[in-house]
Design a protein around this motif. Structure first.
Motif, short mmCIF file in Angstrom:
data_model
loop_
_atom_site.label_atom_id
_atom_site.label_comp_id
_atom_site.label_asym_id
_atom_site.label_seq_id
_atom_site.Cartn_x
_atom_site.Cartn_y
_atom_site.Cartn_z
N HIS A 89 -3.08 -1.34 9.43
CA HIS A 89 -3.21 0.10 9.68
C HIS A 89 -3.41 -0.07 11.37
O HIS A 89 -3.75 1.03 12.05
CB HIS A 89 -4.44 0.89 9.30
N ASP A 122 0.83 -1.16 -0.09
CA ASP A 122 0.14 -0.02 0.25
C ASP A 122 0.77 1.42 0.02
O ASP A 122 0.71 2.11 0.62
CB ASP A 122 -1.08 -0.02 1.21
N TYR A 139 -2.52 4.54 -2.98
CA TYR A 139 -3.86 4.19 -2.81
C TYR A 139 -4.65 4.65 -4.17
O TYR A 139 -4.30 5.72 -4.50
CB TYR A 139 -4.79 4.81 -1.66
FE FE Z 1 -3.63 -0.21 3.52
#
Ligand code: FE
Ligand code: CA
Length: 542
Positions: free
Chosen positions: A437, A202, A205
């Motif tokens: 996260h 990631d 995004y």
């Molecule tokens: Fe993520």
């Protein structure tokens, strides 16, 4: 003789037909076309432009280095005088870039120098793979194009294969949604004394970024409207990398340390699995998007030639060694995985998620991993990868659910990997994870259903750099998760990064957090530290 359409033709056709119809009609052919007419494939390529015609600073995206080997480390930059415009303000021509590697930051003593072409076909990125450098040594590097000189990067080669190094300090990062906040954690990471940084996915995004940069809420500038849409085309992804790479904190981190990167889902699309998109588009259609995303990823990362995509395929999983202390098997758990069970999300595990035929790595990568462990002589076998490896129940008692996107949704795959580690004699397994996260620390159990079963290794999960905005030390489900998962030793919901220090006797994880990312300049502190002893896996507070 027929040939697949050229990339320019693809773009023209897409503009003519409109994106949806174009993808439906020519998906598979367009995917193949990404492999054609590239420099180095024998086809003719763009004419050369004189670098002196570049009248604005082309080094707006900084520099980076990566994939250290004993005598070599990749050096990266990309020329983009106008990073927020299609084409980045560069001519559709190749430009000569000169590079230098030095023993000192003032470039008084050079260790290497050379020239390379920045090709328009690769968005004027350059990937230098200098050889003949000394192992386990700090170097400084920079680039020139015409009269422009890049910022100076600092990097470090890996130790010699046979070297018995006493200590290695790495950082792990993931999940940097630009629109969720500032990359303050990177500003602090740049100040750390590290050998190398692992990016676990990631990196960008695909979601729209508003004119004020989402939660960054800029008051001093406006981002162009072209960022305020989901990335789909090659140009979309290239521009999105330009936005991210223009961040000064991210640039500082890359300039300070070499990175070893792998992707997760958002570099292409949320929770995709192999050729299956989030919304179940025809695979041929989705593979065009995957090819564009993979291409832009390679262009923007300090990766070696073997990682360069071929259409929608790229060999990103790879092995790197740091002397006799650590072997890193960097996984790709997106490109080859079975589709998420039960349509993805959180579900009570059952026949579908427990299907022995399911795989998160694909059979080839799984074999490669276990074979590599069999041959490993390293003290620590480290597995940098994307999604949570350990079981994670969302409720105490029966009826708990598991995340179908993580290893929990691929239980047979996890069992095979753990059995492979055991049969290969891997005593000191350390899994590094991103994606969720939040910070977690786990003991990896041989059988998660039996808390008394053997601890097979430890897992350090790093929180996001920015995704999820400011967060909280104890999210609302904190007490439930800690109670439902006795092998979970730590859980923190702030933004930040992880450092891991390996020596002959211990693996130590330090969980670093910042108090805010929606405003710039927050300080960093260590929320918790854990150690696991070599030969006796299991986390204890440090
Ligand atoms: Fe993520
Ligand atoms: Ca993810």
């Amino acid at each position: 003789m027929s040939h697949a359409p050229h990339e320019q033709e693809i773009r023209a056709a897409a503009a003519h037909f409109g994106r949806r119809r174009f993808l439906t009609v020519t998906g598979a052919a367009a995917a193949l076309a990404f492999a054609t007419n590239l420099p180095g494939t024998g086809a003719a390529y763009a004419a050369e432009a004189d670098a002196r015609t570049i009248t604005e600073n082309p080094f707006t995206l900084g520099v980076a280095s990566g994939d250290p080997q004993p005598g070599s480390v990749v050096l990266w930059t990309r020329l983009a005088p106008r990073p927020y415009e299609p084409g980045n303000g560069m001519p559709n021509a190749r430009v000569t870039v000169r590079w230098e590697v030095a023993y000192d930051e003032h470039f008084k003593r050079l260790a290497g120098r050379g020239r390379a072409d920045a090709h328009p076909e690769f968005n004027h990125s350059v990937h230098i793979e200098p050889t003949g450098l000394a192992p386990d040594r700090v170097y400084y590097y920079r680039f020139r194009a015409g009269s422009w000189i890049s910022p100076v990067g600092r990097t470090r080669t890996a130790p010699a294969r046979a070297a018995r190094i006493s200590e290695l300090k790495l950082a792990a990062v993931s999940c940097q949604a630009y629109h969720d906040g500032y990359f303050t954690a990177y500003r602090h990471l740049a100040q750390e004394d590290l050998d190398v940084v692992f990016h676990l996915g990631d990196y960008l995004y695909e979601y729209p970024v508003s004119a004020v940069g989402g939660a960054r809420n800029y008051t001093d500038r406006k981002l162009p409207a072209l960022f305020n849409r989901e990335t789909v085309t090659l140009e979309d992804y290239r521009l999105r990398y330009a936005l991210y790479k223009s961040d000064p904190d991210l640039q500082a981190a890359h300039a300070a340390h070499p990175f070893i990167v792998t992707w997760d889902d958002h570099e292409v699309e949320n929770n995709y699995a192999s050729d299956i998109s989030e919304d179940n588009l025809p695979p041929a259609e989705f593979l065009v998007r995957r090819a564009a995303a993979y291409r832009a990823y390679w262009e923007n990362q300090p990766l070696r030639r073997p990682q360069r995509p071929n259409g929608p395929d790229a060999r990103l999983y790879r092995r790197l060694q740091y002397g006799q202390l650590a072997q890193f098997d960097i996984l790709d758990t997106r490109q080859y995985r079975s589709d998420q069970a039960y349509g993805d999300g959180w579900h009570v595990p059952g026949a579908e998620s427990e299907d022995p035929g399911r795989t998160l790595t694909g059979a080839t990568q799984e074999r490669w991993l276990i074979d590599g462990w069999r041959q490993s002589t390293a003290r620590w076998n480290v597995l940098p990868q994307q999604v949570t490896f350990s079981e994670r129940r969302n409720a105490t008692g029966a009826g708990y659910q598991l995340s179908m996107d993580a290893w929990d949704g691929y239980a047979a795959s996890r069992r095979r990997v753990l059995a492979g580690a055991e049969s290969a004699g891997v005593d000191n397994l350390v899994v590094l994870t991103g994606d969720v996260h939040v910070h977690y620390a786990f003991d990896i159990k041989k059988d998660f259903k039996d808390p008394g079963s053997r601890t097979a290794g430890v897992e350090f999960v790093t929180t996001s750099i920015a995704s999820g905005k400011d967060g909280a030390d104890k999210p609302a489900n904190w007490a439930t998760y800690m109670a439902a998962n006795p092998h979970m030793k730590f859980y923190n919901g702030r933004r930040g990064y992880l450092t891991v220090t390996l020596d002959r006797d211990t693996a130590r994880g330090d969980y670093r957090t910042v108090s805010a990312v929606t405003s710039p300049g927050a300080p960093v502190h260590t929320a918790a530290s854990f150690v696991s002893e070599a030969g006796h896996p299991g986390l204890k507070p440090a």
